[in-house]
Design an enzyme around this catalytic site. Structure first.
Site, mmCIF file in Angstrom:
data_model
loop_
_atom_site.group_PDB
_atom_site.id
_atom_site.type_symbol
_atom_site.label_atom_id
_atom_site.label_comp_id
_atom_site.label_asym_id
_atom_site.label_seq_id
_atom_site.Cartn_x
_atom_site.Cartn_y
_atom_site.Cartn_z
ATOM 1 N N GLY A 55 3.044 -5.557 4.391
ATOM 2 C CA GLY A 55 2.107 -5.147 5.436
ATOM 3 C C GLY A 55 0.791 -4.729 4.823
ATOM 4 O O GLY A 55 -0.284 -5.065 5.305
ATOM 5 N N GLU B 225 -1.458 -0.637 -1.444
ATOM 6 C CA GLU B 225 -2.431 0.433 -1.602
ATOM 7 C C GLU B 225 -3.263 0.327 -2.875
ATOM 8 O O GLU B 225 -3.546 1.344 -3.534
ATOM 9 C CB GLU B 225 -1.708 1.782 -1.568
ATOM 10 C CG GLU B 225 -0.716 2.021 -2.712
ATOM 11 C CD GLU B 225 0.700 1.512 -2.481
ATOM 12 O OE1 GLU B 225 1.598 1.930 -3.220
ATOM 13 O OE2 GLU B 225 0.908 0.691 -1.562
ATOM 14 N N HIS C 155 -1.441 4.391 6.708
ATOM 15 C CA HIS C 155 -0.425 4.472 5.649
ATOM 16 C C HIS C 155 -1.050 4.225 4.273
ATOM 17 O O HIS C 155 -0.845 4.990 3.330
ATOM 18 C CB HIS C 155 0.694 3.460 5.927
ATOM 19 C CG HIS C 155 1.787 3.467 4.909
ATOM 20 N ND1 HIS C 155 2.887 4.295 5.004
ATOM 21 C CD2 HIS C 155 1.948 2.766 3.753
ATOM 22 C CE1 HIS C 155 3.671 4.092 3.957
ATOM 23 N NE2 HIS C 155 3.129 3.161 3.198
ATOM 24 N N GLU C 156 -1.823 3.136 4.177
ATOM 25 C CA GLU C 156 -2.403 2.795 2.869
ATOM 26 C C GLU C 156 -3.443 3.839 2.435
ATOM 27 O O GLU C 156 -3.580 4.144 1.252
ATOM 28 C CB GLU C 156 -3.024 1.390 2.908
ATOM 29 C CG GLU C 156 -2.069 0.271 3.319
ATOM 30 C CD GLU C 156 -0.734 0.264 2.599
ATOM 31 O OE1 GLU C 156 -0.653 0.761 1.455
ATOM 32 O OE2 GLU C 156 0.259 -0.228 3.182
ATOM 33 N N HIS D 7 -1.792 6.707 0.895
ATOM 34 C CA HIS D 7 -1.416 6.405 -0.498
ATOM 35 C C HIS D 7 -2.509 6.811 -1.500
ATOM 36 O O HIS D 7 -2.225 6.980 -2.678
ATOM 37 C CB HIS D 7 -1.156 4.909 -0.667
ATOM 38 C CG HIS D 7 0.281 4.526 -0.524
ATOM 39 N ND1 HIS D 7 1.294 5.116 -1.254
ATOM 40 C CD2 HIS D 7 0.886 3.599 0.263
ATOM 41 C CE1 HIS D 7 2.454 4.560 -0.936
ATOM 42 N NE2 HIS D 7 2.225 3.639 -0.010
ATOM 43 N N GLU E 60 6.520 6.913 -1.234
ATOM 44 C CA GLU E 60 6.559 6.387 0.132
ATOM 45 C C GLU E 60 6.952 7.419 1.185
ATOM 46 O O GLU E 60 6.404 7.412 2.291
ATOM 47 C CB GLU E 60 7.490 5.164 0.198
ATOM 48 C CG GLU E 60 7.011 3.986 -0.644
ATOM 49 C CD GLU E 60 5.657 3.428 -0.211
ATOM 50 O OE1 GLU E 60 5.144 3.820 0.849
ATOM 51 O OE2 GLU E 60 5.113 2.593 -0.950
ATOM 52 N N ASP F 95 12.852 -4.531 -6.930
ATOM 53 C CA ASP F 95 12.620 -5.312 -5.703
ATOM 54 C C ASP F 95 13.885 -5.390 -4.840
ATOM 55 O O ASP F 95 13.814 -5.452 -3.614
ATOM 56 C CB ASP F 95 12.147 -6.734 -6.031
ATOM 57 C CG ASP F 95 10.683 -6.775 -6.463
ATOM 58 O OD1 ASP F 95 9.971 -5.782 -6.250
ATOM 59 O OD2 ASP F 95 10.266 -7.800 -7.037
ATOM 60 N N TYR G 166 10.999 5.208 2.400
ATOM 61 C CA TYR G 166 9.946 5.565 3.345
ATOM 62 C C TYR G 166 10.469 6.553 4.401
ATOM 63 O O TYR G 166 9.928 7.644 4.573
ATOM 64 C CB TYR G 166 9.449 4.315 4.094
ATOM 65 C CG TYR G 166 8.758 3.261 3.256
ATOM 66 C CD1 TYR G 166 7.398 3.029 3.406
ATOM 67 C CD2 TYR G 166 9.455 2.461 2.354
ATOM 68 C CE1 TYR G 166 6.750 2.031 2.678
ATOM 69 C CE2 TYR G 166 8.827 1.483 1.620
ATOM 70 C CZ TYR G 166 7.468 1.267 1.774
ATOM 71 O OH TYR G 166 6.833 0.300 1.053
#
Length: 611
Positions: A262, A265, A289-290, A293, A312, A369, A377
Site C-alpha cells: 500500500g 515509508e 500511516h506512512e 512512520h 508497525e 517476508d 500492525y
C-alpha cells in the site's frame, strides 16, 4: 551488541556510518552498475575483516583508497544471500574507520528491483525502475550490513536516461554528453538500509504543500495532486502529537500498479500504490500511516525483524491518533474495527498456534517476508491501545509517546528496551501507581503468546451499527426467492469505509445465494466500483460463494493490481473456488512478469507452484 538472525554480516565487530552510491541505470540490460563506498567503523578490537550481506550481486573489485583488497563471496544461503568477506590490509582498532569501495553490478535476479517495460506503465512510452528493499532486499541492490540494527547516512549519484528520485534530499543535477543526467542526493538523517530507495521513470512533480511534492507519471499527476492535498495537515498533526518532523522533505511517489504494498515509508519520499487514487480521498489513511512512520520505524527503528511490531504497531497507533484528531475519535475507532478484522484473518490463515502469530516471533532461519502479515500492525496496535486505557488514557499515554521518540530517535531498539523505558517513564512521571498497573499486564501472553490478543478491546462502533444492520437484513432474506426490501438508497448515506465494513460483515456470514449476489450488485453497482477496498471485498464475497460470474473481474483486477493485499488473497481464493484452480494458476503464470519479485515468489507458493 546488535543481534540479527537474518544478516550474515559481522555486526558484532563493525558498523557502517555512511554509504555513497555511484550507479548508472541501464534499462536495456536491466542492471545498475557502479560502486558503493562504505565508511565502516570497528566496534571491537583487532578487526581484520568486514563481512557484508549481498544477494545476486556481481562483485567486480574491492579496494580501500585505491588499494585492491582480497575478498570472498561465500556460498549462497537460500534465504539470506551470499556473505561478502573482505580482508583488511591492516586490522582496525576499536573506534578506527576505513572507507571500502566495492565495484559491482546488480543482476537480473535482483529481488529489490522491478524493471518495467513501457507497456507496464501508465504512459506506455518509457521504461520504469523502482526498488523495494524491506525487509532484506537491500543486499540485492548494494553490498551492505543489511540489518535494521545499523543506522547510517547515505549519498548517491545516479546516472539515468529518465528522472531519478530517491529516499533522500536532491542536491543537484548534471547533464552528461551522452544525453543522460546524473542526479545527486544526500540523506543526512541516519536510517537503516531497508529504507534506501530509488525510482527512475518518466516522472513529473507537482507541489502539494510547503514541504511536499507528489511525483508520478504525467498521466496521473492531476488525480494524485488532488487526492493527497491534505498531506501537510497529516504532517502537522503528527508534529503536534510527537516531535518536529526530522526529514526535511515529505514527498510522495505514486508508482505503477505492480508496486506490492500500500505504501513504503522511504524517508523524504514515501512510495504509494496507485490503488489509493479512489477519486474521493477515502483511502488516504495510508498516507497518515506512512507519515507516522517518519517517527515510528524511521527515527525509532526495530533492532531486527523479530521486533517488527515496534515499527508497525506504533505506526498504526499514531496513524489512528492522527485520524482521530483530524476526523474525530469515532473514525479512528472505526479504523480499529477494520484492522481487527484483518488481524483475525491473518491469524486464521496461519493457524492460531503458528509462531508467526506471536507479536515477537523467532525468525532464526526464517525469511522475514514469510512472517509479513497484519499481525505486527494490528496486534501491536491492540496492545498499545490496551496499555493506554489501562494506564489512564491519552493524558498519561500521549506524553509517553512523545518521550519514546525523544529517547530512542536515531537508535534501533528491541522489545526489552521499549518495555524498560515504558516502566521508567511511568515511574518517573506518574509514580508507583502506574508501575503497579504495568505489573498487572500479562506480558508473556501479549508478546510471546500465539493467536488472538489476551485482551479483547472494545471500540466505539457508532459508525459500524448501520453496516451491521444492513448485513443482518441481507442474511435474514436469504430464503426469500426475490427480496423486495432493498434499494440503491441503502448505501446512499454510507461513507466508502462503511461500505467496506458492510461487505466485511457479509463476508463473515454463510455465502448468500447467487440470486442475492446478483441483486446486490444490480442495486449497489459493486462490480463497477472504482474504490479498490470495496472492489476487493466484493470479489472475495463472490469467490467464497463460488459465484463464477465474478471470475473474469477477479482475473482483471488481480492481473492489473500488484498490491499483495489484493492480488494474493484474490488468486488464493480463486484457486480454492469451484472451477477456479486452473484459472488462478494460468492467470498468475501469464502475468508473472507484471508482479514485483517479492509478490511473484509469495503468489507462486500460495498456488502450489513453488515451495
Amino acid at each position: 551488541m546488535p543481534y540479527d538472525p537474518t544478516s550474515l554480516s559481522n555486526l558484532d565487530e563493525v558498523k557502517t556510518n555512511h554509504i555513497h552510491l555511484d550507479l548508472a541505470v541501464d534499462f536495456s540490460a536491466k542492471t545498475l552498475t557502479g560502486s558503493a563506498s562504505l565508511e565502516v567503523e570497528a566496534i571491537a578490537d583487532n578487526v581484520a575483516k568486514v563481512v557484508l550481506d549481498t544477494s545476486y550481486i556481481a562483485i567486480h573489485s574491492v579496494s580501500v583508497e585505491g588499494k585492491v583488497l582480497k575478498y570472498t563471496l561465500e556460498k549462497r544461503h537460500e534465504k539470506y544471500g551470499s556473505a561478502l568477506t573482505i580482508e583488511l590490509e591492516q586490522a582496525l582498532a576499536k573506534g578506527h574507520k576505513a572507507n571500502i569501495t566495492i565495484s559491482y553490478a546488480t543482476t537480473e535476479e535482483c529481488t529489490a528491483c522491478q524493471w518495467l517495460d513501457p507497456s507496464q506503465t501508465v504512459g506506455k512510452k518509457h521504461p520504469y525502475l523502482f526498488t523495494q528493499c524491506q525487509a532484506i532486499h537491500a543486499r540485492s541492490l548494494v553490498p551492505c550490513q543489511d540489518s535494521p540494527s545499523i543506522k547510517l547516512t547515505y549519498s548517491a549519484n545516479i546516472n539515468a536516461p529518465l528522472r531519478a528520485v530517491m529516499s533522500a534530499v536532491p542536491t543537484g543535477e548534471e547533464k552528461q554528453a551522452n544525453g543522460t543526467v546524473t542526479y545527486k542526493f544526500h540523506q543526512k538523517t541516519r536510517m537503516p538500509s531497508y529504507l534506501i530507495a530509488l525510482a527512475v521513470g518518466n516522472l513529473e512533480g507537482r507541489e502539494i504543500g510547503p514541504r511536499s511534492t507528489v511525483w508520478t507519471e504525467p498521466e496521473v499527476i492531476e488525480a494524485a495532486a488532488w487526492e493527497f492535498v491534505d498531506t501537510e495537515k497529516f504532517i502537522r498533526t503528527g508534529e503536534e502529537l510527537l516531535t518536529p518532523y526530522d526529514w526535511g522533505r515529505y514527498d510522495l511517489l505514486v508508482l505503477p500498479a505492480s508496486f506490492p504494498y500500500g505504501g513504503m515509508e522511504n524517508p523524504c519520499l514515501t512510495f504509494v500504490t496507485p490503488s489509493l487514487l479512489a477519486g474521493d480521498r477515502s483511502l488516504v489513511d495510508v498516507v497518515a500511516h506512512e507519515i507516522a512512520h517518519s517517527w515510528m520505524g524511521n527515527l525509532v527503528t526495530t533492532e531486527n525483524w523479530e521486533h517488527f511490531w515496534l515499527n508497525e504497531g506504533f505506526t498504526v497507533f499514531v496513524e489512528r491518533k492522527i485520524l482521530g484528531r483530524m476526523q474525530g475519535k469515532e473514525h479512528s475507532e472505526f479504523s480499529a474495527i477494520i484492522g481487527h478484522k484483518a488481524m483475525v484473518e491473518s491469524i486464521e490463515l496461519y493457524g492460531k498456534d503458528h509462531p508467526f502469530t506471536a507479536l515477537r516471533p523467532c525468525l532464526r532461519g526464517e525469511d522475514p517476508d514469510d512472517a509479513f502479515s497484519s499481525i505486527p500492525y494490528e496486534k501491536g496496535f491492540n496492545m498499545l491501545y490496551y496499555l493506554e486505557k489501562h494506564l489512564g488514557g491519552a493524558a498519561v499515554f500521549e506524553p509517553y509517546l512523545r518521550a519514546h521518540v525523544q529517547e530512542f530517535a536515531g537508535r534501533s531498539i528491541n522489545t526489552d528496551d521499549w518495555k524498560a523505558f515504558l516502566y521508567s517513564f511511568m515511574e518517573k512521571n506518574f509514580g508507583q501507581e502506574k508501575v503497579d498497573l504495568l505489573n498487572k499486564v500479562d506480558w508473556d501472553a501479549w508478546l510471546a503468546g500465539t493467536g488472538m490478543p489476551p485482551v479483547e478491546n472494545k471500540f466505539d462502533d457508532t459508525l459500524a451499527k448501520a453496516c451491521n444492520c444492513l448485513c443482518k437484513k441481507w442474511d435474514q432474506s436469504r430464503h426469500e426467492a426475490s427480496p423486495k426490501d432493498f434499494s440503491p438508497k441503502d448505501l446512499e448515506d454510507f461513507s466508502s469505509t462503511q461500505t467496506v465494513v458492510f461487505l466485511e460483515r457479509v463476508s463473515e456470514i454463510e455465502p448468500l445465494p447467487h440470486s442475492h449476489l446478483g441483486l446486490m450488485d444490480e442495486l449497489y453497482h459493486l462490480t463497477q466500483v472504482r474504490n479498490s477496498e470495496i472492489k476487493f471485498r466484493w470479489q472475495m464475497i463472490c469467490l467464497k460463494a463460488d459465484y463464477e460470474k465474478i471470475y473474469p473481474e477477479v482475473v482483471e483486477f488481480a492481473s492489473t493490481m500488484g498490491r499483495m493485499k489484493y492480488c494474493r488473497p484474490l488468486l488464493r481464493s480463486l484457486y480454492l473456488a469451484k472451477n477456479g484452480s486452473e484459472l488462478a494458476r494460468s492467470t498468475f503464470l501469464k502475468h508473472r512478469s507484471f508482479y514485483h519479485p517479492i509478490a511473484a515468489t509469495m503468489i507462486a507458493r500460495d498456488l502450489g507452484l513453488a515451495k
